[in-house]
Design a protein around this motif. Sequence first.
Motif, PDB file in Angstrom:
ATOM      1  N   ARG A 237      24.096  15.174  28.379  1.00  0.00           N
ATOM      2  CA  ARG A 237      25.112  14.320  27.770  1.00  0.00           C
ATOM      3  C   ARG A 237      24.614  13.719  26.462  1.00  0.00           C
ATOM      4  NH1 ARG A 237      29.764  13.403  30.658  1.00  0.00           N
ATOM      5  NH2 ARG A 237      31.184  11.985  29.593  1.00  0.00           N
ATOM      6  N   SER A 238      23.922  14.546  25.673  1.00  0.00           N
ATOM      7  CA  SER A 238      23.464  14.062  24.357  1.00  0.00           C
ATOM      8  C   SER A 238      23.879  14.987  23.221  1.00  0.00           C
ATOM      9  CB  SER A 238      21.943  13.894  24.352  1.00  0.00           C
ATOM     10  OG  SER A 238      21.315  15.152  24.459  1.00  0.00           O
ATOM     11  N   GLY A 239      24.022  16.270  23.502  1.00  0.00           N
ATOM     12  CA  GLY A 239      24.353  17.216  22.438  1.00  0.00           C
ATOM     13  C   GLY A 239      25.795  17.688  22.511  1.00  0.00           C
ATOM     14  N   THR A 240      26.111  18.666  21.665  1.00  0.00           N
ATOM     15  CA  THR A 240      27.465  19.241  21.605  1.00  0.00           C
ATOM     16  C   THR A 240      27.342  20.753  21.648  1.00  0.00           C
ATOM     17  OG1 THR A 240      28.133  17.430  20.132  1.00  0.00           O
ATOM     18  CG2 THR A 240      29.600  19.354  20.261  1.00  0.00           C
ATOM     19  N   ASN A 241      27.923  21.375  22.658  1.00  0.00           N
ATOM     20  CA  ASN A 241      27.876  22.839  22.746  1.00  0.00           C
ATOM     21  C   ASN A 241      29.136  23.497  22.200  1.00  0.00           C
ATOM     22  OD1 ASN A 241      25.320  22.943  23.810  1.00  0.00           O
ATOM     23  ND2 ASN A 241      26.007  22.929  25.943  1.00  0.00           N
ATOM     24  N   LEU A 242      30.261  22.818  22.365  1.00  0.00           N
ATOM     25  CA  LEU A 242      31.516  23.309  21.781  1.00  0.00           C
ATOM     26  C   LEU A 242      32.288  22.100  21.255  1.00  0.00           C
ATOM     27  CD1 LEU A 242      31.314  24.779  24.930  1.00  0.00           C
ATOM     28  CD2 LEU A 242      32.771  26.377  23.694  1.00  0.00           C
ATOM     29  N   LEU A 243      33.137  22.367  20.286  1.00  0.00           N
ATOM     30  CA  LEU A 243      33.881  21.286  19.641  1.00  0.00           C
ATOM     31  C   LEU A 243      35.239  21.837  19.234  1.00  0.00           C
ATOM     32  CD1 LEU A 243      33.540  18.388  18.308  1.00  0.00           C
ATOM     33  CD2 LEU A 243      32.693  19.598  16.294  1.00  0.00           C
ATOM     34  N   VAL A 244      36.314  21.154  19.658  1.00  0.00           N
ATOM     35  CA  VAL A 244      37.656  21.561  19.224  1.00  0.00           C
ATOM     36  C   VAL A 244      38.139  20.547  18.196  1.00  0.00           C
ATOM     37  CG1 VAL A 244      40.014  22.123  19.916  1.00  0.00           C
ATOM     38  CG2 VAL A 244      38.134  22.482  21.534  1.00  0.00           C
ATOM     39  N   LEU A 245      38.596  21.056  17.059  1.00  0.00           N
ATOM     40  CA  LEU A 245      39.121  20.196  15.997  1.00  0.00           C
ATOM     41  C   LEU A 245      40.547  20.616  15.689  1.00  0.00           C
ATOM     42  CD1 LEU A 245      35.999  20.231  13.628  1.00  0.00           C
ATOM     43  CD2 LEU A 245      36.692  18.417  15.220  1.00  0.00           C
ATOM     44  N   ASP A 246      41.469  19.676  15.903  1.00  0.00           N
ATOM     45  CA  ASP A 246      42.882  19.969  15.668  1.00  0.00           C
ATOM     46  C   ASP A 246      43.176  19.927  14.165  1.00  0.00           C
ATOM     47  OD1 ASP A 246      45.447  20.537  16.337  1.00  0.00           O
ATOM     48  OD2 ASP A 246      45.571  19.001  17.887  1.00  0.00           O
ATOM     49  N   LEU A 247      44.395  20.304  13.805  1.00  0.00           N
ATOM     50  CA  LEU A 247      44.780  20.345  12.388  1.00  0.00           C
ATOM     51  C   LEU A 247      44.492  19.043  11.666  1.00  0.00           C
ATOM     52  CD1 LEU A 247      48.253  22.132  12.537  1.00  0.00           C
ATOM     53  CD2 LEU A 247      45.968  23.096  12.265  1.00  0.00           C
ATOM     54  N   ILE A 248      44.800  17.925  12.341  1.00  0.00           N
ATOM     55  CA  ILE A 248      44.647  16.639  11.647  1.00  0.00           C
ATOM     56  C   ILE A 248      43.177  16.221  11.549  1.00  0.00           C
ATOM     57  CG2 ILE A 248      46.937  15.771  12.256  1.00  0.00           C
ATOM     58  CD1 ILE A 248      45.462  13.966  14.321  1.00  0.00           C
ATOM     59  N   ALA A 249      42.277  17.012  12.126  1.00  0.00           N
ATOM     60  CA  ALA A 249      40.850  16.668  12.077  1.00  0.00           C
ATOM     61  C   ALA A 249      40.155  17.343  10.889  1.00  0.00           C
ATOM     62  CB  ALA A 249      40.155  17.043  13.382  1.00  0.00           C
ATOM     63  N   ALA A 250      40.914  17.757   9.883  1.00  0.00           N
ATOM     64  CA  ALA A 250      40.318  18.449   8.729  1.00  0.00           C
ATOM     65  C   ALA A 250      39.188  17.651   8.056  1.00  0.00           C
ATOM     66  CB  ALA A 250      41.407  18.808   7.721  1.00  0.00           C
ATOM     67  N   PRO A 251      39.323  16.316   7.931  1.00  0.00           N
ATOM     68  CA  PRO A 251      38.233  15.585   7.249  1.00  0.00           C
ATOM     69  C   PRO A 251      36.969  15.415   8.099  1.00  0.00           C
ATOM     70  CG  PRO A 251      40.186  14.167   7.581  1.00  0.00           C
ATOM     71  CD  PRO A 251      40.447  15.446   8.294  1.00  0.00           C
ATOM     72  N   PHE A 252      37.039  15.784   9.371  1.00  0.00           N
ATOM     73  CA  PHE A 252      35.900  15.596  10.301  1.00  0.00           C
ATOM     74  C   PHE A 252      34.729  16.475   9.848  1.00  0.00           C
ATOM     75  CE2 PHE A 252      33.357  16.477  13.989  1.00  0.00           C
ATOM     76  CZ  PHE A 252      33.520  15.422  14.882  1.00  0.00           C
ATOM     77  N   ARG A 253      33.575  15.846   9.605  1.00  0.00           N
ATOM     78  CA  ARG A 253      32.359  16.606   9.267  1.00  0.00           C
ATOM     79  C   ARG A 253      31.514  16.773  10.525  1.00  0.00           C
ATOM     80  NH1 ARG A 253      34.532  18.917   6.141  1.00  0.00           N
ATOM     81  NH2 ARG A 253      32.634  20.155   6.138  1.00  0.00           N
ATOM     82  N   THR A 254      31.080  17.974  10.810  1.00  0.00           N
ATOM     83  CA  THR A 254      30.266  18.166  12.018  1.00  0.00           C
ATOM     84  C   THR A 254      28.847  17.634  11.790  1.00  0.00           C
ATOM     85  OG1 THR A 254      29.625  20.408  11.380  1.00  0.00           O
ATOM     86  CG2 THR A 254      31.598  20.183  12.744  1.00  0.00           C
ATOM     87  N   ARG A 255      28.228  17.206  12.871  1.00  0.00           N
ATOM     88  CA  ARG A 255      26.879  16.625  12.822  1.00  0.00           C
ATOM     89  C   ARG A 255      26.059  17.160  13.989  1.00  0.00           C
ATOM     90  NH1 ARG A 255      27.376  12.603   9.123  1.00  0.00           N
ATOM     91  NH2 ARG A 255      29.539  12.175   8.607  1.00  0.00           N
ATOM     92  N   PHE A 256      25.932  18.496  14.023  1.00  0.00           N
ATOM     93  CA  PHE A 256      25.150  19.104  15.098  1.00  0.00           C
ATOM     94  C   PHE A 256      23.679  18.774  14.945  1.00  0.00           C
ATOM     95  CE2 PHE A 256      28.970  21.778  15.223  1.00  0.00           C
ATOM     96  CZ  PHE A 256      29.238  21.730  16.583  1.00  0.00           C
ATOM     97  N   GLY A 257      22.971  18.753  16.082  1.00  0.00           N
ATOM     98  CA  GLY A 257      21.550  18.397  16.088  1.00  0.00           C
ATOM     99  C   GLY A 257      21.320  17.317  17.127  1.00  0.00           C
ATOM    100  N   ALA A 258      20.195  16.619  17.007  1.00  0.00           N
ATOM    101  CA  ALA A 258      19.844  15.600  17.998  1.00  0.00           C
ATOM    102  C   ALA A 258      20.969  14.566  18.141  1.00  0.00           C
ATOM    103  CB  ALA A 258      18.559  14.905  17.577  1.00  0.00           C
ATOM    104  N   ASP A 259      21.303  14.252  19.384  1.00  0.00           N
ATOM    105  CA  ASP A 259      22.309  13.221  19.688  1.00  0.00           C
ATOM    106  C   ASP A 259      23.664  13.475  19.010  1.00  0.00           C
ATOM    107  OD1 ASP A 259      20.453  11.804  21.255  1.00  0.00           O
ATOM    108  OD2 ASP A 259      19.598  10.916  19.439  1.00  0.00           O
ATOM    109  N   SER A 260      24.044  14.731  18.978  1.00  0.00           N
ATOM    110  CA  SER A 260      25.290  15.048  18.256  1.00  0.00           C
ATOM    111  C   SER A 260      26.531  14.585  19.015  1.00  0.00           C
ATOM    112  CB  SER A 260      25.380  16.537  17.943  1.00  0.00           C
ATOM    113  OG  SER A 260      25.392  17.298  19.122  1.00  0.00           O
TER     114      SER A 260
END
Length: 244
Positions: free
Chosen positions: A153-176
């Motif tokens: 429960r610290s990282g991210t293995n998959l991520l769904v981003l809807d249309l309105i999430a366009a400005p979302f910047r991914t931050r994969f890595g430690a404690d993502s």
Amino acid sequence: MVAVVPLRDGTSGKSRLAHVLDPDARSRLVAVLARHVVSTLLASGAVERVVVVTSDPRFAWRALQDLVVHAASGGDDGPHLRTDDADRLRIVLQPADRPGLDTAVDVGREIAAEDGPVRVLVAHADLPALTTDDVAALLAADPPVVVATDRHRSGTNLLVLDLIAAPFRTRFGADSLAAHLAEAAAHGLRSVVVQRPGTATDLDTVDDWGELPARVRAAVGQHVPGLHDATPGPQDRSASGGTR
Ligand SMILES: Nc1nc2c(ncn2[C@@H]2O[C@H](COP(=O)(O)OP(=O)(O)OP(=O)(O)O)[C@@H](O)[C@H]2O)c(=O)[nH]1
Ligand SMILES: C=C(OP(=O)(O)O)C(=O)O
């Protein structure tokens, strides 16, 4: 819905298994895991296209080509027939001047958006227990940001981003996980965390291997037998399961 799969290359990944697997075995493992994830995505009805972003397209193509191409019945050297799935898989070079995991995802998102705004599912290429039910469950979730976290429960293995999430910047890595929830909040986007057996175990360490169901270990171990008698190394004892 477009799936984006970052895939480093055939030689530099899975370093946390280097104490039990030689470079050839690690390369085979990367290929087997990527095949599993991409074939699961291609088998998922809601996924229209899969975009693999990699610094080594030749390796990726060798690993994945028979998921979408099969030999003609005329013989081994005959022409190849493209299946209906051929157009659904695209292997894209990650430019050398745009390195890193988040940037690979950006490259995939740019390609996904070429035909207009689209919902995107980012899936790491090392999820040996991922099923089409897992993919369907993530896509059924309502919030615009869906984070499938790892078993710690610290990282991210998959991520769904809807249309309105366009400005979302991914931050994969430690404690993502925390970083992605904070990113969603910063943009006023609702988010949800999902933790399912098939989405929670990315295979990075010997401890991860031990967490997988026997049938998954049998399937992967067929191609990478060295995993069957692997013993944990120092990197297996930290809470994150990694060296970071
Ligand atoms: N295209 C691309 N994919 C990456 C990059 N870094 C990691 N990945 C992929 O992202 C997913 C998660 O990778 P990690 O588990 O962080 O790292 P790894 O490649 O397995 O290697 P180790 O950290 O050595 O265990 C895998 O599918 C990797 O192939 C990158 O810089 N570019
Ligand atoms: C990249 C991540 O983790 P890992 O290196 O364990 O795959 C992450 O969880 O964001």
